[in-house]
Design an enzyme around this catalytic site. Structure first.
Site, PDB file in Angstrom:
ATOM      1  N   ARG A  34      26.301  42.918  17.706  1.00 20.40           N
ATOM      2  CA  ARG A  34      27.117  43.977  18.294  1.00 20.40           C
ATOM      3  C   ARG A  34      28.128  44.506  17.288  1.00 20.40           C
ATOM      4  NH1 ARG A  34      26.759  44.975  23.683  1.00 20.40           N
ATOM      5  NH2 ARG A  34      25.317  43.538  24.703  1.00 20.40           N
TER       6      ARG A  34
ATOM      7  N   ARG B 131      44.961  44.084  45.652  1.00 14.45           N
ATOM      8  CA  ARG B 131      44.328  45.211  44.956  1.00 14.45           C
ATOM      9  C   ARG B 131      42.867  45.424  45.358  1.00 14.45           C
ATOM     10  NH1 ARG B 131      45.953  45.100  38.737  1.00 14.45           N
ATOM     11  NH2 ARG B 131      45.038  47.170  38.843  1.00 14.45           N
TER      12      ARG B 131
ATOM     13  N   HIS C  74      47.822  41.520  53.111  1.00 13.33           N
ATOM     14  CA  HIS C  74      46.523  41.690  52.447  1.00 13.33           C
ATOM     15  C   HIS C  74      45.633  40.466  52.585  1.00 13.33           C
ATOM     16  CE1 HIS C  74      48.261  45.336  50.838  1.00 13.33           C
ATOM     17  NE2 HIS C  74      49.259  44.626  50.348  1.00 13.33           N
TER      18      HIS C  74
ATOM     19  N   PRO D 291      42.631  35.991  37.943  1.00 18.35           N
ATOM     20  CA  PRO D 291      42.121  34.680  37.594  1.00 18.35           C
ATOM     21  C   PRO D 291      40.997  34.766  36.582  1.00 18.35           C
ATOM     22  CG  PRO D 291      41.759  35.227  39.922  1.00 18.35           C
ATOM     23  CD  PRO D 291      42.026  36.468  39.195  1.00 18.35           C
ATOM     24  N   GLU D 292      41.126  33.976  35.562  1.00 18.80           N
ATOM     25  CA  GLU D 292      40.046  33.807  34.601  1.00 18.80           C
ATOM     26  C   GLU D 292      39.432  32.425  34.866  1.00 18.80           C
ATOM     27  OE1 GLU D 292      41.188  35.012  30.603  1.00 18.80           O
ATOM     28  OE2 GLU D 292      42.829  36.204  31.399  1.00 18.80           O
TER      29      GLU D 292
END
Length: 273
Positions: free
Chosen positions: A154, A112, A93, A2-3
DNA sequence: CCAGTATCCTGCAGGC
DNA sequence: TGCCTGCAGGATACTG
């Protein structure tokens, strides 16, 4: 997994379904996640508290309760929250289950285990190391002004910078690729060699992509679903993510993919410069 | 300080 | 069919 758009969709579903619900019991098993999941600790802290609201900061969810305190949740790559009747079988899970007085369950499922669930007392939130390091919220209208100077300082490529949560939060591999395509920018372009004007446009693309994805309920690729099982329908609108080998919808040339910063990245060599 | 890589974990698709 | 490899929506510890 998920973003920002998926996490925001989850947040909205929690606010739709849970306000006022009082926790009766906590179930699950303590396991290693991004932070150790301590079910015994949560079992002592959560029962009898009422859900008040859900906030989002980047990809983190903050579930506020009364008496005050916050359950910090991150879904990692494969995490999901599910609101279910107790009769409904638990998915494999399922690590943590909040059982409400009305019988409904809020389940954290994460194959995960890259996600986390951790209790924050009110005074702890301001000092949480994960939250403290977070950068700009991309839905803020000021992003076109605030992002360029950060990127200009950067040398990394803009794709990597977009995904760096210390600079801008909420953008992951899918939406970084989509925003770059939308603004016609090559993912490998170094931040310090990109004009302020172009970075401002990139910021606008980020915001546009995220807002559009939120309005579609996020992107369901394989297993993402909101807590009420709603799927996200932005996948059909993806222009570059996962489309390597297929034609660019803008210019028709074949999309290529390359690993950038350890993540597969597809883009159009003709219209992204 | 910065930039790049390795690592945590399970599931699944694809090659042989 | 079954086994193996590599890859997957993320964050962070480590290296140089």
């Amino acid at each position: 997994m998920p973003e920002l758009p998926e996490v925001e969709t989850v947040r909205r579903a929690l606010e739709l379904h849970l306000p006022g619900a009082r926790i009766a019991k906590v179930d699950g098993r303590s396991i290693a996640m991004r932070r150790p999941l301590d079910v015994d600790h949560l079992s002592e802290l959560l029962p009898t508290r009422r859900f008040v609201r859900a906030r989002r900061r980047g990809k983190f969810l903050l579930l506020d309760f009364d008496p005050p305190g916050t359950l910090l949740i991150h879904l990692g790559m494969s995490g999901r929250l599910q609101i279910g009747a107790p009769s409904r079988p638990r998915l494999a899970h399922t690590h943590l289950v909040l059982i409400f007085e009305d019988g409904r369950e809020l389940r954290l499922v994460d194959p995960r285990r890259f996600g986390l669930a951790d209790w924050l007392a009110t005074e702890e939130e301001a000092h949480d190391p994960s939250l403290a390091a977070l950068g700009l919220e991309p839905l803020d209208a000021s992003l076109p002004d605030t992002l360029p100077p950060l990127f200009r300082a950067r040398r990394s490529c803009v794709k990597t910078l977009l995904m760096d949560q210390r600079l801008v939060v909420g953008v992951g591999n899918i939406y970084a690729a989509e925003a770059l395509w939308r603004s016609g920018m090559r993912p490998t372009r170094p931040g310090n060699r990109t004009s302020v004007t172009r970075l401002g446009n990139l910021a606008r693309s980020v915001r546009a992509v995220l807002e559009e994805a939120i309005s579609e309920g996020g992107t369901t690729l394989r297993d993402y679903a909101a807590p009420d099982d709603e799927l996200g329908y932005f996948a059909v609108r993806l222009q570059v993510y996962g489309r390597q080998g297929q034609p660019c919808t803008r210019c028709g040339s074949e999309l290529r993919a390359e690993v950038i910063g350890g993540r597969t990245t597809a883009w159009c060599r003709r219209c992204q410069r």
